[in-house]
Design an enzyme around this catalytic site. Structure first.
Site, PDB file in Angstrom:
ATOM      1  CG  LEU A   1      -0.281 -15.696  16.370  1.00 58.74           C
ATOM      2  CD1 LEU A   1       0.019 -16.543  17.603  1.00 58.74           C
ATOM      3  CD2 LEU A   1       0.558 -16.160  15.193  1.00 58.74           C
TER       4      LEU A   1
ATOM      5  CE1 TYR B   1      -8.018 -19.622   6.704  1.00 56.62           C
ATOM      6  CE2 TYR B   1      -6.562 -20.893   5.272  1.00 56.62           C
ATOM      7  CZ  TYR B   1      -6.815 -20.269   6.482  1.00 56.62           C
ATOM      8  OH  TYR B   1      -5.858 -20.301   7.473  1.00 56.62           O
TER       9      TYR B   1
ATOM     10  CE  LYS C   1      -5.133 -17.138   7.352  1.00 52.96           C
ATOM     11  NZ  LYS C   1      -4.749 -16.503   8.631  1.00 52.96           N
TER      12      LYS C   1
ATOM     13  N   PRO D   1      14.960 -60.343  50.902  1.00 51.26           N
ATOM     14  CG  PRO D   1      14.418 -59.268  52.907  1.00 51.26           C
ATOM     15  CD  PRO D   1      13.815 -59.766  51.636  1.00 51.26           C
ATOM     16  N   GLY D   2      18.148 -61.825  51.524  1.00 49.41           N
ATOM     17  CA  GLY D   2      18.910 -63.064  51.522  1.00 49.41           C
ATOM     18  C   GLY D   2      18.874 -63.859  50.226  1.00 49.41           C
TER      19      GLY D   2
END
Length: 398
Positions: free
Chosen positions: A63, A117, A121, A308-309
């Site tokens: 790579l 480039y 390659k 609660p409740g």
């Protein structure tokens, strides 16, 4: 297997080495290969590491390369020159293991890809093909299109990385022509292909101009899944991702879609101050109700906290339906069909998590049975709340 990765500290190299280490350390048992050792080589690595690796490796991922040199001559030196060094060392060690080369679509030298480039390659490709003729070693030449994914360096060689980074960090972006189409390869799809290649399951291809044509026995190799997307589509998706923390709307992200992969990439660029974001809690004497997440087509999620409740709900819907999932505390969910006297009772608890349907045409409530603890309920509705058509009507259950 013993694996050599050159360019190990670059974008692809980092992702590949992380995946290979997961296999080596038995954190990933799904790949069908066994890895004993990984040699990581990059520009600052002692050459003794390369010598040892070239002697012992069972597979080489090359790579290493140059993308942004100070002069055009460095393209040939960095891309062709290092490939020559690597292959010569393998010949010196009489190691004919398979070797993978990361080339580029620019090696086609067609149109805008006719560049120094691209020529460097292309020269590297021909060097590898000559190597296999000379030694009989298997070579796998991949011409990468535009790559994207986590750990990709912005403002370097990836427009997607730059867009993700800038939009995540509220920086400006420049799009000269939103109609320009890119062929994009997601890093995890590439890594899947590279690990498949370790087991001899690479995908072969030829090229029709710049277009990949998958075929058995092709001279080149390719990852089988890429996405062709315009710059305008990319930016539009990224803007919707950025807006999610304000709208709470998650865009549609189907399995294996470009949107899913782009969202994962975008998130990897978020700064610390954006990793957490506040949600609007609607608080009153009974507790709180907070919308968590909305989806484009599959409703929304909310969390309800009852003191609660306390009894909440006491309403019904014509078409909307919901799931109530108690995750903490102890409560009672009641439902009654409109026009009926029969009440359906469901005792619920965070100690036994289950989902309860809130049925259309049934008035329903949820009661906190505890005298001391809050009741925490995760709720999903099949549609986003629409204040202009709420489909919510008050009526006590009993």
């Amino acid at each position: 297997m013993k694996i050599l990765v050159t360019g190990a500290y670059g974008f692809v190299g980092k992702n590949l080495c992380a995946a290979l280490k997961n296999i080596r350390d038995v954190k990933d048992k799904t790949r069908g290969v066994a890895i004993e050792e990984i040699y990581e080589y990059d520009i600052d690595t002692p050459e003794t590491v390369l010598d040892e690796a070239c002697e012992n490796a069972d597979f080489v991922f090359n790579l290493a390369g140059v993308n942004r040199p100070q002069s055009s001559e460095e393209f040939m030196q960095g891309n062709f020159g290092f490939a020559s060094l690597l292959l010569n060392k393998l010949k010196e060690k009489k190691n004919t293991c398979p070797v993978m080369l990361s080339s580029s679509i620019q090696a086609t030298l067609i149109g805008r890809y006719d560049s120094d480039y691209g020529r460097s390659k292309k020269a590297g490709e021909e060097l590898f093909f000559s190597y296999t003729e000379e030694t009989g070693a298997k070579v796998l030449v991949y011409r990468f299109p535009n790559l994207f994914g986590k750990w990709c360096r912005p403002n370097y060689n990836s427009a997607v990385a730059t867009f993700c980074n800038n939009i995540a960090n509220d920086l400006p972006i420049t799009v000269n022509d939103p109609a320009v189409t890119l062929e994009l390869l997601y890093i995890d799809d590439l890594i899947d292909e590279m690990i498949a290649a370790l087991g001899g399951r690479e995908h072969r291809c030829e090229f029709d101009g710049v277009n990949t044509v998958l075929c058995e026995g092709g001279r080149y190799c390719a990852a089988p899944v890429t996405h062709k997307v315009t710059l305008g589509e990319i930016v539009s998706l990224l803007e919707s991702f950025r807006a999610q923390t304000e709208t709470l709307v998650m865009p549609e992200i189907p399995e294996n879609s470009f949107a899913k992969k782009l969202y994962s990439t975008y998130l990897s660029y978020l700064p610390k101050e954006k990793v957490a974001f506040p949600l609007k809690m609607n608080i009153d004497a009974r507790g709180s109700f907070t919308e968590l997440l909305k989806t484009e087509k599959c409703g929304q999620f909310s969390v309800n906290i009852s003191k609660p409740g306390i009894t909440k709900g006491q309403h019904w819907h014509h078409t909307k339906w919901e799931f109530f999932i108690v995750v903490s505390g102890r409560g009672l969910i009641q439902m009654r069909k409109i026009g009926s006297d029969e009440v359906l009772n469901f005792e619920v608890s965070g100690e036994k998590i289950e989902a309860i349907h809130m049925l259309p045409g049934y008035t329903h409530n949820i009661i906190n049975l505890s005298d001391t603890d809050d009741l925490v309920t995760l709720m999903w509705a099949n549609e986003q709340f629409d204040p202009s058509h709420p489909d919510t009507f008050f009526e006590v259950v009993e």
